[in-house]
Scaffold this active site. Structure first.
Site, PDB file in Angstrom:
ATOM      1  N   ASP A 264       0.844  -1.192   0.000  1.00  0.00           N
ATOM      2  CA  ASP A 264       0.000   0.000   0.000  1.00  0.00           C
ATOM      3  C   ASP A 264       0.883   1.247   0.000  1.00  0.00           C
ATOM      4  OD1 ASP A 264      -1.949   1.910   0.272  1.00  0.00           O
ATOM      5  OD2 ASP A 264      -2.499   1.378   2.343  1.00  0.00           O
ATOM      6  N   LYS A 271       1.905   7.767   0.756  1.00  0.00           N
ATOM      7  CA  LYS A 271       2.244   7.754   2.178  1.00  0.00           C
ATOM      8  C   LYS A 271       3.625   8.362   2.404  1.00  0.00           C
ATOM      9  CE  LYS A 271      -0.323   3.637   3.676  1.00  0.00           C
ATOM     10  NZ  LYS A 271      -1.192   4.295   4.666  1.00  0.00           N
ATOM     11  N   ASP A 341      -5.578   6.460  -0.516  1.00  0.00           N
ATOM     12  CA  ASP A 341      -4.988   5.649   0.562  1.00  0.00           C
ATOM     13  C   ASP A 341      -6.056   4.925   1.382  1.00  0.00           C
ATOM     14  OD1 ASP A 341      -3.015   4.532   2.050  1.00  0.00           O
ATOM     15  OD2 ASP A 341      -2.562   6.332   3.233  1.00  0.00           O
ATOM     16  N   GLU A 343      -7.913   2.587   0.508  1.00  0.00           N
ATOM     17  CA  GLU A 343      -8.153   1.598  -0.557  1.00  0.00           C
ATOM     18  C   GLU A 343      -8.707   0.283  -0.041  1.00  0.00           C
ATOM     19  OE1 GLU A 343      -5.381   1.857   1.008  1.00  0.00           O
ATOM     20  OE2 GLU A 343      -4.977  -0.260   1.378  1.00  0.00           O
ATOM     21  N   ARG A 345     -11.022  -0.401   2.084  1.00  0.00           N
ATOM     22  CA  ARG A 345     -12.488  -0.453   2.110  1.00  0.00           C
ATOM     23  C   ARG A 345     -13.067  -0.626   0.717  1.00  0.00           C
ATOM     24  NH1 ARG A 345     -12.428   5.214   5.208  1.00  0.00           N
ATOM     25  NH2 ARG A 345     -10.652   4.137   6.102  1.00  0.00           N
TER      26      ARG A 345
HETATM   27  N1  BES Z   1      -3.222   0.154   5.167  1.00  0.00           N
HETATM   28  C1  BES Z   1      -3.613   1.403   5.727  1.00  0.00           C
HETATM   29  C2  BES Z   1      -3.847   1.332   7.231  1.00  0.00           C
HETATM   30  C3  BES Z   1      -2.678   0.970   8.088  1.00  0.00           C
HETATM   31  C4  BES Z   1      -1.849   1.954   8.615  1.00  0.00           C
HETATM   32  C5  BES Z   1      -2.434  -0.353   8.417  1.00  0.00           C
HETATM   33  C6  BES Z   1      -0.791   1.614   9.433  1.00  0.00           C
HETATM   34  C7  BES Z   1      -1.376  -0.682   9.216  1.00  0.00           C
HETATM   35  C8  BES Z   1      -0.556   0.298   9.743  1.00  0.00           C
HETATM   36  C9  BES Z   1      -4.900   1.890   5.088  1.00  0.00           C
HETATM   37  O1  BES Z   1      -5.068   1.551   3.767  1.00  0.00           O
HETATM   38  C10 BES Z   1      -4.877   3.392   5.185  1.00  0.00           C
HETATM   39  O2  BES Z   1      -4.017   3.981   4.607  1.00  0.00           O
HETATM   40  N2  BES Z   1      -5.831   3.953   5.934  1.00  0.00           N
HETATM   41  C11 BES Z   1      -5.921   5.355   6.118  1.00  0.00           C
HETATM   42  C12 BES Z   1      -7.334   5.756   5.836  1.00  0.00           C
HETATM   43  C13 BES Z   1      -7.540   7.232   5.667  1.00  0.00           C
HETATM   44  C14 BES Z   1      -6.868   7.717   4.415  1.00  0.00           C
HETATM   45  C15 BES Z   1      -9.023   7.504   5.625  1.00  0.00           C
HETATM   46  C16 BES Z   1      -5.552   5.697   7.575  1.00  0.00           C
HETATM   47  O3  BES Z   1      -5.946   4.956   8.480  1.00  0.00           O
HETATM   48  O4  BES Z   1      -4.850   6.669   7.767  1.00  0.00           O
HETATM   49 ZN    ZN Z   2      -4.097  -0.244   3.202  1.00  0.00          ZN
HETATM   50 ZN    ZN Z   3      -4.081   2.889   2.449  1.00  0.00          ZN
END
Ligand code: BES
Ligand code: ZN
Ligand code: ZN
Length: 491
Positions: A264, A271, A341, A343, A345
């Site tokens: 990701d 990120k 990001d 993604e 969901r």
């Molecule tokens: N894969 C990430 C969540 C994540 C972060 C998992 C750190 C493990 C460790 C997910 O896809 C993500 O980026 N979520 C974002 C959502 C936001 C953009 C609404 C998040 O949680 O910041």
């Molecule tokens: Zn993710």
């Molecule tokens: Zn993500």
């Protein structure tokens, strides 16, 4: 590694471990040898050993018919000995063997110890996990490796212990498997790799399997999965596995849906470096699903279970999806992509729609869905959210029993409303109050696809990968959720 059980010690090689409960200081188990008793009494007399939990007494043994080294290991008070402590002390002993570079260890078992054989063994086995498998010295076998474990036990306990040991080995092997999948980076573990693993598991166990690629996903209008994978040169996969363990083959299946993002980057909402480095962990939900299918038949789970995991890479290129794109999901709902990001969901939304086609008893999603869950619950509890209190409680209870914890978080109607969009049916990230209740809002998005099914979501975003491991864990992947779900399925 070889695990043996014997009534008496056979070899002089290695380390002989004698667990000592505080209660044993004056009531020594019959099958423990005299020399350890003498050693213990000496230490006790000199006030050098109390039997406290984790305490160690070490000596070389000069006696015939004994190992060359003996280790007394404190186990605390018998009344305080729980399954959790058993696992932790097992790990502590396992660590001690590693520290002493002992390849052969023997352990005296008493009837009190035998109460939690499975957990104790799990601890010993889990701490042997090696995150350095890609070091060349690993393949050259120039490393420490526990070769044999000999359990010394009275005849009357042999049968029970044998069953527990076998189960512990199956579970520990599966946990190692899950961790390897998560720890190995995405230039090894990509969508094809995961699909091949699923094929192997299906073949070994005679499960039904179906793997959908880009073409089939296009036919199904899986707009979420395809959009997230659009920046990747490799095809997306939707893996479907089916296990029929219930007496009644027509019993409705439990559907377990796992997020399988092999990497990701965040997409165009790239990120930052602190967050991107460990994003090969983003298929941990998928790894848990594969781990479960690896053991369900062996352990004789009496449920019908389907496993569904959408697998993609969230990458950036000319073809990648972009913030502001509006996509149509498999369910027909349109989604405004406010953030590439968010993604997980999008791919899970489609996977839930797919799962619902099988008329499941319930749907459980497991995913590294948000970083926000770690802000709420830290790295010991997964977030549990859903539309059914009973299912949520059952999962929480199962997790507690095996020290694979979960804790409930709310799904307020206003959090659901926050996912409404002005230009599409919904959006994948709330814009105005995005700093708040991020975990709940991720789940609120998923709920839009659940369509009346009983559903619980396990957010392992804070727990799948760790820098502060529990006593029986190593750094990196934790396989969080595997034991919780296995215990749930066992009931
Ligand atoms: N894969 C990430 C969540 C994540 C972060 C998992 C750190 C493990 C460790 C997910 O896809 C993500 O980026 N979520 C974002 C959502 C936001 C953009 C609404 C998040 O949680 O910041
Ligand atoms: Zn993710
Ligand atoms: Zn993500």
């Amino acid at each position: 590694m070889k695990i043996e059980m014997n009534e008496k010690l056979k070899s002089r090689k290695g380390l002989l471990i004698t667990p000592i409960f505080e209660n044993y200081l004056d009531r020594f188990p019959k099958n423990y040898p005299d020399i350890t008793k003498k050693f213990l009494l000496k230490l006790v007399k000199n006030k050098e050993f109390w039997g406290h939990s984790g305490e160690i007494g070490f000596s070389y043994a000069d006696e015939e018919n004994l190992s060359d080294k003996i280790l007394l290991f404190g186990f605390g008070k018998i009344k305080n000995y729980t399954s959790k402590i058993a696992r932790e002390l097992g790990a502590k002993i396992g660590k001690e063997a590693i520290r002493l570079k002992e390849k052969n260890i023997s352990i005296f078992f008493s009837k009190e110890l035998a109460k939690y054989t499975e957990e104790f063994m799990e601890g010993i086995l889990m701490i042997q996990y090696d995150i350095g498998k890609l070091k060349t010295k690993y393949s050259k076998k120039e490393r420490y490796d526990l070769e044999s474990l000999n359990i010394l036990v009275e005849k009357s306990l042999l049968k029970n212990i044998k069953k527990d040991l076998e189960k512990a080995k199956i579970i520990a092997d599966a946990i190692e498997y899950v961790k390897d999948l998560v720890n190995n980076p995405s230039n090894f573990v990509d969508m094809d790799y995961l699909a091949d693993e699923a094929r192997k598991i299906a073949k070994e166990n005679g499960y039904k399997i179906n793997i959908l690629g880009n073409k089939e996903l296009e036919k199904l209008n899986a707009g979420g999965i395809l959009a997230v994978n659009s920046g990747s040169e490799k095809e997306a996969k939707l893996i479907f596995l089916e296990y029929k363990g219930a007496k009644n083959k027509n019993e409705k299946p439990i559907a377990i849906v796992g997020k399988g993002v092999v990497f990701d980057t965040g997409g165009y909402n790239l990120k930052p470096f602190q967050h991107i480095e460990t994003m090969h962990q983003d298929m941990a939900g998928c790894a848990v699903v594969l781990g479960l299918f690896k053991v369900m038949k062996k352990l004789g789970i009496k449920k019908n279970v389907i496993g569904i995991t959408p697998s993609v890479a969230n990458m950036v290129n000319e073809k990648a999806f972009k913030p502001s794109d509006i996509i149509t999901m498999m369910s027909g709902l349109t989604v405004e992509v406010t953030n590439t990001d968010a993604e997980g969901r999008l791919i899970l939304g489609d996977a839930i729609t797919y799962a619902a086609k099988f008329d499941p008893k319930n749907i459980i999603t497991i995913a590294t869905l948000t970083g926000a869950v770690a802000l709420a619950l830290g790295d010991r509890y997964a977030g549990l959210l859903g539309n059914n209190t009973k299912l949520r409680r059952e999962l929480m209870k199962a997790g507690k029993e095996v020290d694979d914890l979960g804790w409930g978080l709310p799904l307020h109607s206003d959090y659901k409303k926050a996912m409404d969009s002005a230009v599409a049916d919904i959006r994948n990230r709330d814009v105005e109050t995005y700093r708040m209740a991020g975990c709940s809002k991720g789940a609120a998005f998923l709920e839009k696809f659940v369509e009346g099914n009983t559903w619980c979501h396990i957010d392992i975003g804070g727990t799948a990968f760790t820098d502060s491991p529990k006593p029986y864990q190593t750094r990196g992947a934790t396989a969080h959720g595997f034991k919780m779900l296995l215990r749930y399925l066992e009931k």
